[in-house]
Design an enzyme around this catalytic site. Structure first.
Site, PDB file in Angstrom:
ATOM      1  N   LEU A   1       2.762  11.002   6.197  1.00  0.00           N
ATOM      2  CA  LEU A   1       1.967   9.993   5.070  1.00  0.00           C
ATOM      3  C   LEU A   1       2.166   8.187   5.826  1.00  0.00           C
ATOM      4  O   LEU A   1       3.176   7.861   6.792  1.00  0.00           O
ATOM      5  CB  LEU A   1       2.387   9.947   3.998  1.00  0.00           C
ATOM      6  CG  LEU A   1       2.890  11.245   3.145  1.00  0.00           C
ATOM      7  CD1 LEU A   1       3.175  11.180   1.330  1.00  0.00           C
ATOM      8  CD2 LEU A   1       1.040  11.633   2.846  1.00  0.00           C
ATOM      9  N   SER A   2       1.175   7.700   5.720  1.00  0.00           N
ATOM     10  CA  SER A   2       0.761   6.254   6.171  1.00  0.00           C
ATOM     11  C   SER A   2      -0.264   5.280   5.571  1.00  0.00           C
ATOM     12  O   SER A   2      -0.899   6.076   5.191  1.00  0.00           O
ATOM     13  CB  SER A   2       0.220   7.016   7.401  1.00  0.00           C
ATOM     14  OG  SER A   2       0.350   4.809   8.083  1.00  0.00           O
TER      15      SER A   2
ATOM     16  N   GLN B   1       3.441  -9.080  13.139  1.00  0.00           N
ATOM     17  CA  GLN B   1       4.074  -8.640  14.052  1.00  0.00           C
ATOM     18  C   GLN B   1       2.187  -7.178  14.724  1.00  0.00           C
ATOM     19  O   GLN B   1       2.312  -6.449  15.127  1.00  0.00           O
ATOM     20  CB  GLN B   1       4.598  -7.241  13.452  1.00  0.00           C
ATOM     21  CG  GLN B   1       3.895  -6.554  11.904  1.00  0.00           C
ATOM     22  CD  GLN B   1       5.099  -6.497  11.141  1.00  0.00           C
ATOM     23  OE1 GLN B   1       6.035  -6.184  10.508  1.00  0.00           O
ATOM     24  NE2 GLN B   1       5.193  -4.811  11.010  1.00  0.00           N
TER      25      GLN B   1
ATOM     26  N   GLN C   1      10.172   1.752  15.441  1.00  0.00           N
ATOM     27  CA  GLN C   1      10.617   0.724  14.523  1.00  0.00           C
ATOM     28  C   GLN C   1      12.194   0.858  14.152  1.00  0.00           C
ATOM     29  O   GLN C   1      12.964  -0.072  14.420  1.00  0.00           O
ATOM     30  CB  GLN C   1       9.597   0.504  13.821  1.00  0.00           C
ATOM     31  CG  GLN C   1      10.646  -0.257  12.792  1.00  0.00           C
ATOM     32  CD  GLN C   1       9.398  -0.478  11.724  1.00  0.00           C
ATOM     33  OE1 GLN C   1       8.260  -1.058  12.003  1.00  0.00           O
ATOM     34  NE2 GLN C   1       9.893  -0.175  10.820  1.00  0.00           N
TER      35      GLN C   1
ATOM     36  N   HIS D   1       6.984   6.205   0.879  1.00  0.00           N
ATOM     37  CA  HIS D   1       7.531   4.412   0.475  1.00  0.00           C
ATOM     38  C   HIS D   1       8.743   5.143  -0.831  1.00  0.00           C
ATOM     39  O   HIS D   1       9.561   4.628  -0.753  1.00  0.00           O
ATOM     40  CB  HIS D   1       6.822   3.472   0.630  1.00  0.00           C
ATOM     41  CG  HIS D   1       5.984   3.066   1.502  1.00  0.00           C
ATOM     42  ND1 HIS D   1       4.588   3.031   1.303  1.00  0.00           N
ATOM     43  CD2 HIS D   1       6.310   2.601   2.095  1.00  0.00           C
ATOM     44  CE1 HIS D   1       4.030   2.672   2.444  1.00  0.00           C
ATOM     45  NE2 HIS D   1       5.271   1.712   3.198  1.00  0.00           N
TER      46      HIS D   1
ATOM     47  N   ASN E   1       0.959  -1.360   0.219  1.00  0.00           N
ATOM     48  CA  ASN E   1      -0.314   0.156   0.159  1.00  0.00           C
ATOM     49  C   ASN E   1       0.974   1.288   0.008  1.00  0.00           C
ATOM     50  O   ASN E   1       0.668   2.052   1.219  1.00  0.00           O
ATOM     51  CB  ASN E   1      -0.783  -0.027   0.861  1.00  0.00           C
ATOM     52  CG  ASN E   1      -2.403   1.305   0.942  1.00  0.00           C
ATOM     53  OD1 ASN E   1      -2.096   2.010   2.095  1.00  0.00           O
ATOM     54  ND2 ASN E   1      -2.739   0.877  -0.106  1.00  0.00           N
ATOM     55  N   LEU E   2       2.047   1.558  -0.402  1.00  0.00           N
ATOM     56  CA  LEU E   2       2.364   2.588  -0.694  1.00  0.00           C
ATOM     57  C   LEU E   2       2.267   3.780  -1.062  1.00  0.00           C
ATOM     58  O   LEU E   2       1.431   3.847  -2.086  1.00  0.00           O
ATOM     59  CB  LEU E   2       3.864   2.111  -2.492  1.00  0.00           C
ATOM     60  CG  LEU E   2       4.728   0.422  -2.349  1.00  0.00           C
ATOM     61  CD1 LEU E   2       5.031   0.279  -2.991  1.00  0.00           C
ATOM     62  CD2 LEU E   2       4.959   0.237  -0.772  1.00  0.00           C
TER      63      LEU E   2
ATOM     64  N   ARG F   1      -2.343   3.706   6.973  1.00  0.00           N
ATOM     65  CA  ARG F   1      -3.601   3.939   7.524  1.00  0.00           C
ATOM     66  C   ARG F   1      -4.258   4.226   7.325  1.00  0.00           C
ATOM     67  O   ARG F   1      -5.379   4.968   8.154  1.00  0.00           O
ATOM     68  CB  ARG F   1      -3.108   3.240   9.068  1.00  0.00           C
ATOM     69  CG  ARG F   1      -2.448   1.566   9.910  1.00  0.00           C
ATOM     70  CD  ARG F   1      -1.778   1.020  10.904  1.00  0.00           C
ATOM     71  NE  ARG F   1      -2.254   0.173  11.108  1.00  0.00           N
ATOM     72  CZ  ARG F   1      -1.177  -0.692  11.103  1.00  0.00           C
ATOM     73  NH1 ARG F   1      -0.221  -0.293  10.964  1.00  0.00           N
ATOM     74  NH2 ARG F   1      -0.740  -1.890  11.443  1.00  0.00           N
TER      75      ARG F   1
END
Ligand code: PAF
Length: 281
Positions: A180-181, A57, A149, A33, A28-29, A183
């Protein structure tokens, strides 16, 4: 661009490559990314992106099933960005048997996001180590948006003596500041309009520290109240020493303000680096 799903075939392709940079993703770039791909390209002659939604995860009540899977669009974007290989293993390729061997991440992994997502960083550390072993890159790229992370991956790379340089990509933001994400696509229109508050409260902390505020706990608490009184359910707002993610002492100059909060049914995270003593922002 080659699209490769098998470990064996990937190893055959990579056998002769002189310098390889890996960008692990869950697909879902978005443009964030793509900036990581660009950073990878600046360091290595072969860029490998991986796309794998890693069940390990996700907690049992989390969004593994609804995590957006957009492989066709993702591959088109990666091809446009000049990525050489996209590695798209399925679950049976990466986990042919139930995974019984795990990478135990450092203690900080049970704090901050880890306190609300038990086992999350163990799952991340395990899959990233597997990807490192499969691809054997000289460079690997991760976004600063997932600050904790990045910290965990730096620690595992150093403490397991992996010969990989970890590169950190800056967070890309929408015009209103929202990081930007993948989600973000869960956000309803009204929540999307409100979502940039997360960045604004972190920016507020940064401005207050620059103006000389020293009581970090008070800043954290005020930011949390700001979120909670505006439709959010904040998990945490924390100002930490940037390199350890431990509590910041008065003498620490390199800080980071981090937050995780729910808006509607979407959990967002963000962070802002702060250089104490750097003056007004
Ligand atoms: O940041 C992500 O997208 C994932 O946590 C990662 C690093 C690809 C591991 O599954």
């Amino acid at each position: 661009m080659e699209t490769i799903a098998s470990i064996l075939s990937l190893r055959e392709h990579l056998g002769s490559k002189a310098s390889v940079a890996l960008v692990p993703t869950m697909g879902n770039l978005h443009d964030g990314h793509m900036a990581l791909m660009k950073l990878a390209r600046a360091h290595a002659s072969t860029v490998v992106a991986s796309i794998f939604v890693n069940r390990l995860q996700f907690g049992p009540a989390e969004d593994f099933d609804r995590y957006p899977r957009t492989l066709t669009e993702d591959c088109a974007k990666l091809a446009d960005a000049g990525v050489d290989i996209v590695f798209t293993p399925d679950e049976s390729e990466l986990y042919p048997a139930p995974q019984q061997v795990f990478i135990e991440p450092p203690p900080i992994s049970t704090d901050l996001c880890g306190a609300f997502r038990p086992g999350h960083f163990r799952g991340v550390a395990t899959v990233v180590t597997k990807l490192f072993n499969i691809v054997q890159p000289q460079f690997a790229v991760f976004g600063k948006k997932d600050y904790q992370q990045l910290h965990v991956i730096r620690a595992l790379t150093a403490q397991l003596n992996l010969p990989i340089e970890i590169l950190a990509g800056e967070t890309l933001r929408a015009d209103d500041g929202l990081a930007l994400s993948s989600r973000n696509r869960y956000l309803q229109a009204t929540d999307r309009a409100e979502a940039s508050r997360l960045f604004r409260v972190l920016q507020g902390i940064k401005a207050a520290v620059a103006a000389g505020a020293a009581d970090l706990a008070e800043l954290e608490n005020n930011a949390k109240i700001d979120l909670d009184t505006h439709v959010w359910r904040a998990e945490y707002v924390a100002v930490r020493e940037r390199n350890s993610l431990g509590f910041a002492g008065a003498e620490d100059a390199q800080l980071v303000a981090l937050a995780a909060a729910w808006i509607g049914n979407t959990r967002l995270i963000d962070n802002v680096e702060i250089d104490r003593g750097a003056g007004a922002v």
